[in-house]
Design an enzyme around this catalytic site. Structure first.
Site, PDB file in Angstrom:
ATOM      1  CG  LEU A 101       8.265   7.305   6.058  1.00 36.49           C
ATOM      2  CD1 LEU A 101       8.321   8.368   4.918  1.00 36.49           C
ATOM      3  CD2 LEU A 101       8.978   6.188   5.926  1.00 36.49           C
TER       4      LEU A 101
ATOM      5  CD  GLU B  43      -6.220   2.967   2.917  1.00 39.54           C
ATOM      6  OE1 GLU B  43      -6.650   3.838   3.750  1.00 39.54           O
ATOM      7  OE2 GLU B  43      -5.295   2.838   2.062  1.00 39.54           O
TER       8      GLU B  43
ATOM      9  N   GLY C 276      -2.063  -2.140   8.300  1.00 38.84           N
ATOM     10  CA  GLY C 276      -1.465  -1.467   7.076  1.00 38.84           C
ATOM     11  C   GLY C 276      -0.629  -2.364   6.293  1.00 38.84           C
ATOM     12  CB  ILE C 277       1.323  -1.717   3.073  1.00 33.00           C
ATOM     13  CG1 ILE C 277       1.775  -2.507   2.011  1.00 33.00           C
ATOM     14  CG2 ILE C 277       1.981  -0.643   3.570  1.00 33.00           C
ATOM     15  CD1 ILE C 277       1.579  -1.749   1.030  1.00 33.00           C
TER      16      ILE C 277
ATOM     17  N   GLY D  98       5.721  -5.794   6.210  1.00 28.68           N
ATOM     18  CA  GLY D  98       6.198  -7.115   7.099  1.00 28.68           C
ATOM     19  C   GLY D  98       5.806  -6.728   8.590  1.00 28.68           C
ATOM     20  CG  MET D  99       5.793  -3.909  12.545  1.00 28.21           C
ATOM     21  SD  MET D  99       4.157  -3.613  13.203  1.00 28.21           S
ATOM     22  CE  MET D  99       3.917  -1.836  12.338  1.00 28.21           C
TER      23      MET D  99
HETATM   24  C1  LIG Z   1      -1.954   0.478   2.362  1.00 26.89           C
HETATM   25  C2  LIG Z   1      -2.011   0.828   3.742  1.00 26.89           C
HETATM   26  O1  LIG Z   1      -1.213   0.841   4.648  1.00 26.89           O
HETATM   27  S1  LIG Z   1      -3.627   1.345   4.405  1.00 26.89           S
HETATM   28  C3  LIG Z   1      -3.154   2.200   5.849  1.00 26.89           C
HETATM   29  C4  LIG Z   1      -3.189   3.668   5.814  1.00 26.89           C
HETATM   30  N1  LIG Z   1      -2.177   4.353   4.877  1.00 26.89           N
HETATM   31  C5  LIG Z   1      -0.870   4.494   5.171  1.00 26.89           C
HETATM   32  O2  LIG Z   1      -0.519   4.262   6.469  1.00 26.89           O
HETATM   33  C6  LIG Z   1      -0.111   5.350   4.051  1.00 26.89           C
HETATM   34  C7  LIG Z   1       0.989   5.790   4.649  1.00 26.89           C
HETATM   35  N2  LIG Z   1       2.137   4.804   4.985  1.00 26.89           N
HETATM   36  C8  LIG Z   1       2.907   4.292   3.975  1.00 26.89           C
HETATM   37  O3  LIG Z   1       2.879   4.721   2.847  1.00 26.89           O
HETATM   38  C9  LIG Z   1       3.853   3.353   4.667  1.00 26.89           C
HETATM   39  O4  LIG Z   1       3.612   2.564   5.482  1.00 26.89           O
HETATM   40  C10 LIG Z   1       5.188   4.124   4.717  1.00 26.89           C
HETATM   41  C11 LIG Z   1       5.904   4.518   3.722  1.00 26.89           C
HETATM   42  C12 LIG Z   1       5.094   4.793   5.896  1.00 26.89           C
HETATM   43  C13 LIG Z   1       6.128   2.976   5.259  1.00 26.89           C
HETATM   44  O5  LIG Z   1       6.640   1.947   4.363  1.00 26.89           O
HETATM   45  P1  LIG Z   1       7.643   0.717   4.544  1.00 26.89           P
HETATM   46  O6  LIG Z   1       7.334  -0.135   3.251  1.00 26.89           O
HETATM   47  O7  LIG Z   1       7.108  -0.003   5.786  1.00 26.89           O
HETATM   48  O8  LIG Z   1       8.522   1.507   4.679  1.00 26.89           O
HETATM   49  P2  LIG Z   1      10.174   1.573   4.163  1.00 26.89           P
HETATM   50  O9  LIG Z   1      11.077   1.570   5.315  1.00 26.89           O
HETATM   51  O10 LIG Z   1      10.433   0.218   3.139  1.00 26.89           O
HETATM   52  O11 LIG Z   1      10.428   2.658   3.248  1.00 26.89           O
HETATM   53  C14 LIG Z   1       9.773   2.755   2.117  1.00 26.89           C
HETATM   54  C15 LIG Z   1      10.644   3.645   1.201  1.00 26.89           C
HETATM   55  O12 LIG Z   1      11.025   4.636   1.652  1.00 26.89           O
HETATM   56  C16 LIG Z   1      12.371   4.869   1.735  1.00 26.89           C
HETATM   57  N3  LIG Z   1      12.816   5.612   2.913  1.00 26.89           N
HETATM   58  C17 LIG Z   1      12.403   5.535   4.075  1.00 26.89           C
HETATM   59  N4  LIG Z   1      12.707   6.441   4.937  1.00 26.89           N
HETATM   60  C18 LIG Z   1      13.766   7.279   4.154  1.00 26.89           C
HETATM   61  C19 LIG Z   1      14.533   8.305   4.501  1.00 26.89           C
HETATM   62  N5  LIG Z   1      14.831   8.712   5.650  1.00 26.89           N
HETATM   63  N6  LIG Z   1      15.327   8.766   3.297  1.00 26.89           N
HETATM   64  C20 LIG Z   1      15.139   8.026   2.191  1.00 26.89           C
HETATM   65  N7  LIG Z   1      14.412   7.074   1.977  1.00 26.89           N
HETATM   66  C21 LIG Z   1      13.669   6.626   2.895  1.00 26.89           C
HETATM   67  C22 LIG Z   1      12.916   3.547   1.835  1.00 26.89           C
HETATM   68  O13 LIG Z   1      14.020   3.324   1.490  1.00 26.89           O
HETATM   69  C23 LIG Z   1      11.825   2.481   0.968  1.00 26.89           C
HETATM   70  O14 LIG Z   1      12.308   3.019  -0.332  1.00 26.89           O
HETATM   71  P3  LIG Z   1      12.346   1.790  -1.638  1.00 26.89           P
HETATM   72  O15 LIG Z   1      11.045   1.206  -1.554  1.00 26.89           O
HETATM   73  O16 LIG Z   1      12.337   2.622  -2.710  1.00 26.89           O
HETATM   74  O17 LIG Z   1      13.413   0.834  -1.130  1.00 26.89           O
HETATM   75  C1  LIG Z   2      -3.742   4.340  -1.722  1.00 28.38           C
HETATM   76  C2  LIG Z   2      -3.910   4.493  -0.457  1.00 28.38           C
HETATM   77  C3  LIG Z   2      -3.087   3.291   0.124  1.00 28.38           C
HETATM   78  C4  LIG Z   2      -2.688   3.599   1.554  1.00 28.38           C
HETATM   79  O1  LIG Z   2      -3.651   4.211   2.431  1.00 28.38           O
HETATM   80  O2  LIG Z   2      -1.599   3.595   1.868  1.00 28.38           O
END
Ligand SMILES: CC(=O)SCCNC(=O)CCNC(=O)[C@H](O)C(C)(C)COP(=O)(O)OP(=O)(O)OC[C@H]1O[C@@H](n2cnc3c(N)ncnc32)[C@H](O)[C@@H]1OP(=O)(O)O
Ligand SMILES: CCCC(=O)O
Length: 458
Positions: free
Chosen positions: A329, A255, A230-231, A233-234
């Protein structure tokens, strides 16, 4: 731009190109008040057409504009021109950081979707798209415009579109695959754009916590696996740990195509020896640094295909030892995973997360990992556990407890499959931050799912 001399053998094609070639200002005249407009996907979002449409702000009312992720640093020109969203309504089926910011300001609305279903959703469920716009690479000698590094749901968008306008960008790589181009005969207007750079998405370097999380995953990956990362740093760090390990003979079915795969390929780790699309690196869109776009340009190992194929459970599962790694999250003590919201505040869509969680488990020897740091430090300095007894009000369940497999924090990986609710809570508490474990046990007792005082049972 297209070399008309090269097309001289096919003068009909050259004539059609000339006939359809217009300026961005002319092209957007087709947009009327009340129209639904699609701006394109990922790195293929239109820029010149956006600028041109913004100039018409005052003449237009109630125009719906859709994207998936707004990938640039500045908000769309139409929203700059319309600060109170009186003329344009902006919608996203996923949301980036900037879409999120606009959402908080009440200027961008979210459409909940399973990403896999997007083509059908546009084709059959939403009604007409009055104008579909997208960036493409210059036309080839057969009259095709390649989509660049995204196809995802384009076929569904085109099925619903009454008019299609392509904005040619010479920086769009020509990406191999299926349903990766549109023929000039299907296009209504061609705009030669100002050839902006594609979004440069550099993953933040992994934190120490993320490195520990990656370590718990990499120790479970076998040679011969097919990877979905996925997206963030990790997942990218997982790629670098694999590069340094003795894990070999890997395949890519993902994806989103990201920098980690380029690095793994350069390290000789990718053989593509999987059951589907042998030898190919399969994806539905790519976003990363320029290295990703350069790597995919005319690369026969690249295989971009629509999202309803790439994210289909059966296709994912057909590849043995599938490994899916994504972020989330929050996780509750039942193993329900929230990847979409902070309470009522929308963060991002579910994307293809559930598809890969379920598809990976269905694969022979497959594993899915949903990862989160054990705690979050809030703006006021307070520490919040991300393993919680119950998801807070308004949270979204992205992966239900019946689907989740491994949940990973820096304290370990907990396998939910086949575990009772009591075992799940014990395992999840064992990977929670130690400062929160006692409190979680008390809550689990109150909830009636904790029947044993031992903290660690495995
Ligand atoms: C594109 C692909 O990944 S393909 C794979 C399949 N798709 C997915 O997994 C989609 C679902 N996953 C995702 O959208 C992401 O992985 C997430 C949102 C779950 C995590 O994303 P990350 O960028 O690693 O998380 P990060 O900790 O930086 O949080 C993202 C944002 O949410 C905010 N946030 C996270 N938790 C909280 C919280 N408890 N309260 C308020 N804001 C929060 C962060 O501050 C950050 O905001 P910003 O970008 O405006 O500063
Ligand atoms: C648009 C979809 C991207 C994701 O799966 O995170």
């Amino acid at each position: 731009m297209v070399n008309l001399k090269q097309l001289c053998k096919n003068s009909e094609l050259a004539a059609e190109y000339k006939k359809k070639l217009v300026t961005a200002d002319e092209a957007v005249k087709v947009v009327k008040s009340g129209d639904r407009v699609h701006y394109g996907l990922f790195c293929g979002i239109v820029r010149d057409l956006d600028q041109a449409l913004a100039k018409r702000t005052e003449e237009l009312q109630n125009v719906l504009v859709c994207d998936t992720i707004w990938a640039y640093d500045e908000i769309p020109a139409i929203l700059k021109a319309d600060p109170d969203s009186k003329h344009f309504k902006y919608l996203s089926t996923h949301m980036s950081g900037l879409d999120r910011k606009m959402n908080k300001e009440g200027r961008c609305w979210f459409i909940p979707v399973q990403f896999r279903e997007n083509p059908k959703l546009w084709a059959e469920n939403v009604g007409d798209i009055d104008v579909a716009m997208l960036q493409v690479s210059p036309m080839d000698r057969f009259g095709h415009f390649n989509f660049g590094p995204q196809t995802a749901e384009y076929w569904g968008i085109f099925a619903a579109a009454k008019k299609i306008i392509v904005e040619v960008n010479e920086n769009q790589p020509v990406v191999h695959g299926v349903q990766n181009s549109i023929h000039i005969s299907q296009v209504d207007m061609i705009v030669e754009g100002s050839n902006g750079k594609l979004p440069n998405l550099i993953a933040k370097p992994a934190s120490e916590t993320e490195k520990k999380i990656a370590g718990h995953i990499v120790e479970r990956i076998r040679s011969g696996s097919t990877l979905q990362l996925g997206i963030g740093g990790m997942p990218n760090y997982v790629g670098s740990m694999i590069s340094e390990s003795d894990i070999n003979d890997l395949s890519v079915h993902t994806e989103m195509f990201v920098d980690a795969y380029v690095n793994l390929y350069n390290e000789g780790k990718i053989t593509g020896n999987k059951n589907t699309n042998k030898g190919k690196m399969v994806f539905t869109f790519a976003m990363g640094s320029q290295a990703v776009y350069d790597f995919l340009d005319d690369n026969p190992m690249g295989y971009m295909a629509p999202v309803d194929y790439v994210n289909a459970l059966e296709v994912i599962a057909a590849n043995d030892n599938f490994v899916s790694i994504n972020s989330c999250l929050q996780v509750d003590l039942f193993g329900q995973v929230n990847s979409e919201s902070a309470g009522l505040q929308h963060i991002g869509g579910t994307g293809g997360q559930l598809d890969f969680v379920m598809g990976a488990f269905k694969s022979n020897g497959g594993q899915s990992f949903l990862c989160t740091p054990s705690v979050r430090i809030n703006k006021d300095g307070s520490k919040e556990s991300l393993i919680v007894p119950r998801l807070p009000e308004g949270s979204i369940v992205s992966a239900p407890r019946s689907a989740s497999h491994y949940i990973v924090t820096e304290f370990g990986a907990a396998n939910m499959k086949g575990k009772s609710t009591w075992e799940r809570s014990e395992l999840l508490i064992s990977i929670a931050h130690p400062e929160f474990q006692d409190e979680l046990i008390k809550e689990a007792e109150k909830m009636g799912i904790w029947k044993n005082s031992s903290k660690i049972c495995y």
